[in-house]
Design a protein around this motif. Structure first.
Motif, PDB file in Angstrom:
ATOM      1  N   PHE A 114       0.884  -1.017   0.307  1.00 56.13           N
ATOM      2  CA  PHE A 114       0.134  -0.321   0.136  1.00 56.13           C
ATOM      3  C   PHE A 114       0.723   1.515   0.039  1.00 56.13           C
ATOM      4  CE2 PHE A 114       0.843   1.380   4.304  1.00 56.13           C
ATOM      5  CZ  PHE A 114      -0.538   2.738   4.936  1.00 56.13           C
ATOM      6  N   ASP A 146       8.556  -1.680   3.326  1.00 60.70           N
ATOM      7  CA  ASP A 146       7.571  -1.932   2.600  1.00 60.70           C
ATOM      8  C   ASP A 146       7.864  -0.421   1.611  1.00 60.70           C
ATOM      9  OD1 ASP A 146       6.039  -4.011   1.684  1.00 60.70           O
ATOM     10  OD2 ASP A 146       4.832  -3.868   3.103  1.00 60.70           O
ATOM     11  N   SER A 267      -2.125  -1.327  11.471  1.00 63.84           N
ATOM     12  CA  SER A 267      -1.237  -0.193  12.061  1.00 63.84           C
ATOM     13  C   SER A 267       0.143  -0.320  12.511  1.00 63.84           C
ATOM     14  CB  SER A 267      -2.348   1.200  12.679  1.00 63.84           C
ATOM     15  OG  SER A 267      -3.125   1.637  11.960  1.00 63.84           O
ATOM     16  N   GLY A 271      -0.174   6.209   9.993  1.00 67.90           N
ATOM     17  CA  GLY A 271      -0.001   6.957   8.529  1.00 67.90           C
ATOM     18  C   GLY A 271      -1.525   6.260   7.879  1.00 67.90           C
ATOM     19  N   MET A 323       4.404  -4.251  10.358  1.00 68.95           N
ATOM     20  CA  MET A 323       4.067  -3.110  11.362  1.00 68.95           C
ATOM     21  C   MET A 323       4.794  -3.375  13.200  1.00 68.95           C
ATOM     22  SD  MET A 323      -0.085  -4.793  11.087  1.00 68.95           S
ATOM     23  CE  MET A 323      -0.527  -4.608  12.617  1.00 68.95           C
TER      24      MET A 323
HETATM   25  C1  LIG Z   1       2.959   0.080   6.122  1.00 70.38           C
HETATM   26  C2  LIG Z   1       2.818  -0.614   6.157  1.00 70.38           C
HETATM   27  C3  LIG Z   1       1.876  -0.984   7.858  1.00 70.38           C
HETATM   28  C4  LIG Z   1       1.908  -0.299   7.967  1.00 70.38           C
HETATM   29  O1  LIG Z   1       0.700   0.919   8.327  1.00 70.38           O
HETATM   30  P1  LIG Z   1       0.927   2.621   8.852  1.00 70.38           P
HETATM   31  O2  LIG Z   1       0.389   3.547   7.880  1.00 70.38           O
HETATM   32  O3  LIG Z   1       2.427   2.780   9.378  1.00 70.38           O
HETATM   33  O4  LIG Z   1       0.794   2.642   9.907  1.00 70.38           O
HETATM   34  C5  LIG Z   1       0.322  -2.141   7.405  1.00 70.38           C
HETATM   35  N1  LIG Z   1       0.688  -3.233   6.848  1.00 70.38           N
HETATM   36  C6  LIG Z   1       1.895  -3.210   5.447  1.00 70.38           C
HETATM   37  C7  LIG Z   1       2.270  -3.897   4.542  1.00 70.38           C
HETATM   38  C8  LIG Z   1       2.532  -1.779   5.759  1.00 70.38           C
HETATM   39  O5  LIG Z   1       3.944  -1.675   4.443  1.00 70.38           O
END
Ligand SMILES: *Cc1c(COP(=O)(O)O)cnc(C)c1O
Length: 489
Positions: A114, A146, A267, A271, A323
């Motif tokens: 994502f 990621d 989370s 973000g 996470m």
């Molecule tokens: C970055 C990420 C998260 C966490 O997202 P945040 O916006 O940092 O809370 C969750 N799952 C995956 C696969 C991610 O790459």
């Protein structure tokens, strides 16, 4: 839209800055962050207007309504990157997986997680601001797996921007590591750190404020910025998909316009959840935002007890490594929103010096009006992966944490949007283990096994990684980071 600071103003930084300034220098007075001074009310009229809009049209109108100081042509160019997603007409499909549970798939971009949702357009925006000013920027990215691939992908060969990307060696999947170390471009540097993600993130924070490092950069006329989600340039693009996902449910006749939903968000740095919070503030009908965590459950404890307590805590390696975070940067922006700058500064300095803060009962109740939280351990996560697969849906271990949180926190019978943040290809050994009990030490074996079981092909961009040459072999101690980056520059 103007930006102000979460910990108040130190008399040195400007009182208020623009969006592009907040992108270029994301760290505010006293080590705080920038937040919008005010958000417009979008309301039901905006939602109704965009009921049948494409993702890009919705995103553009939202960005224009926010009034950011980015030229329209640049916004168009940035949003055009969603055309690279699997389905350019709908980059974020929303699919029903269980009664009342709909999964919004945020992983259909080039690096299959994502982070592309925000980093793809962010790369264009930052590079264009830098070119316009005739300035050179260094992006320092700390990644738990990621962010790195997505940042490298978006900045590869873009003018006026270089990227140095730190990742915890052994703390990412094979696919994530290969996505980084096979990136071969003169403006990219990838560095493995002996340590965990928090080590990489605090090394990055130290560098951002290191006088010797900053002097060296000045001599080379390079300015620093950051591409992790402390940068509001990322958050802004993360508001859009929450609105889009809601509209998808209206389009699919799952909900009526105006009906409330739960947002269920896996989370780490907060973000994604913050984007949902801002969407809610701008009028998206949301009952609550459910925060899903893994065994690193500091957010669960914060929301359920009002205590952010890292005393004696260290990061645990889990099956949902993106996470594996204890210091969740964007929580600060929520604190600011609820409790103001003075209190935020007090809480954040308590966290920095004592690794602990406690909200009052009253404050905790305010937080709980908007957020609910639960965490999922690895074994539970695998159970959810298997169960969903047996009902025809293949999901990754981060997404699985949301299913546990749904079972625990979605207490009213209303529809829930679960955010799926990674494709199965990125965390395949855990998934293969969940599906068949097999233990694969290599991603490639797991990918092949899942592909066979699920009768789904391994996407080409993933398969190709295993035969690409390694362009970025460096792995070092965290003390040597500054030197390594300076020699790259
Ligand atoms: C970055 C990420 C998260 C966490 O997202 P945040 O916006 O940092 O809370 C969750 N799952 C995956 C696969 C991610 O790459």
């Amino acid at each position: 839209m103007k930006f102000i600071e979460t910990r108040g103003n130190d008399g040195i930084h400007s009182q208020e800055i623009t969006f592009s300034e907040a992108i270029l220098s994301p760290i505010a007075s006293f080590g705080g962050l920038y937040v919008p001074k005010a958000l417009p009310e979008l309301g039901e009229a905006f939602l109704t207007k965009h009921l049948n809009s494409s993702y890009k049209v919705l995103a553009k109108d939202m960005l224009m309504t926010l009034g950011i100081d980015i030229e329209e042509s640049v916004i168009d160019e940035a949003l055009a990157l969603y055309d690279k997603f699997d389905d350019p007409t709908n980059p974020v499909p929303v699919v029903k997986v269980r009664d009342d549970l709909y999964v919004s798939e945020l992983y259909h971009g080039p690096t299959r997680a994502f982070k592309d949702m925000a980093l793809q357009p962010f790369g264009i925006v930052l590079s264009s601001i830098a070119q316009k000013r005739g300035e050179e920027y260094l992006i320092l990215a700390a990644t738990s797996g990621d962010t790195g691939p997505a940042a490298l992908e978006t900045f590869k060969n873009r003018p006026n921007v270089r990227v140095a990307c730190l990742y915890p060696d052994g703390g990412t999947s094979d696919v994530q590591r290969l996505q980084m170390v096979t990136e071969d471009a003169a403006n990219l540097k990838v560095i493995g750190i002996k340590g965990d993600f928090d080590d990489a993130q605090s090394a990055l924070k130290r560098l951002l404020s290191s006088p010797t490092f900053n002097d060296a950069l000045k001599a080379k006329k390079i300015s620093l910025s950051a591409a992790n989600s402390v940068n509001f340039g990322r958050i802004i693009f993360q508001i859009v998909y929450h609105i889009h996902s809601y509209l998808e449910l209206v389009r699919q006749n799952v909900i009526q316009m105006g009906e409330k939903v739960y947002l269920d968000v896996p989370s780490g740095n907060f973000g994604n959840a913050l984007g949902g919070f801002y969407a809610m503030k701008m009028g998206l009908p949301v009952e609550k935002i459910i925060i899903a965590s893994n065994e690193n459950n500091v957010l669960t404890r914060l929301i359920n007890t009002g205590r952010y307590d890292l005393r004696g805590e260290s990061v645990v390696a889990t099956t949902s490594p993106a996470m594996d975070i204890l210091i969740s940067s964007n929580v600060e922006r929520i604190l600011y929103d609820f409790f103001g700058a003075e209190r935020t500064k007090e809480l954040m300095s308590a966290l920095e010096s004592n690794r602990f803060y406690a909200l009052s009962d009253d404050e905790t109740m305010k937080l709980q009006k908007v957020f609910a939280a639960d965490y999922c351990n690895g074994a539970e996560g695998k159970g959810y992966i298997k169960e969903a697969f047996d009902h025809g849906y293949l999901m990754d271990p981060h997404t699985a944490t949301c299913f546990k949180a749904f079972d625990c926190c979605a207490t009213q019978k209303i529809k829930t949007i679960v955010y799926s943040t990674a494709e199965w290809t990125k965390f395949s050994p855990t998934i293969a283990n969940a599906l068949s009990g097999e233990v694969d030490s290599r991603d490639l074996d797991a990918l092949e096994s899942i592909s066979k079981t699920a009768k789904m092909p391994i996407p080409n961009m993933i398969k190709e990684l295993f035969s690409k040459p390694i362009a970025q072999p460096v792995v070092i101690e965290k003390e040597d980071i500054e030197k390594e980056i300076l020699s790259f520059l």
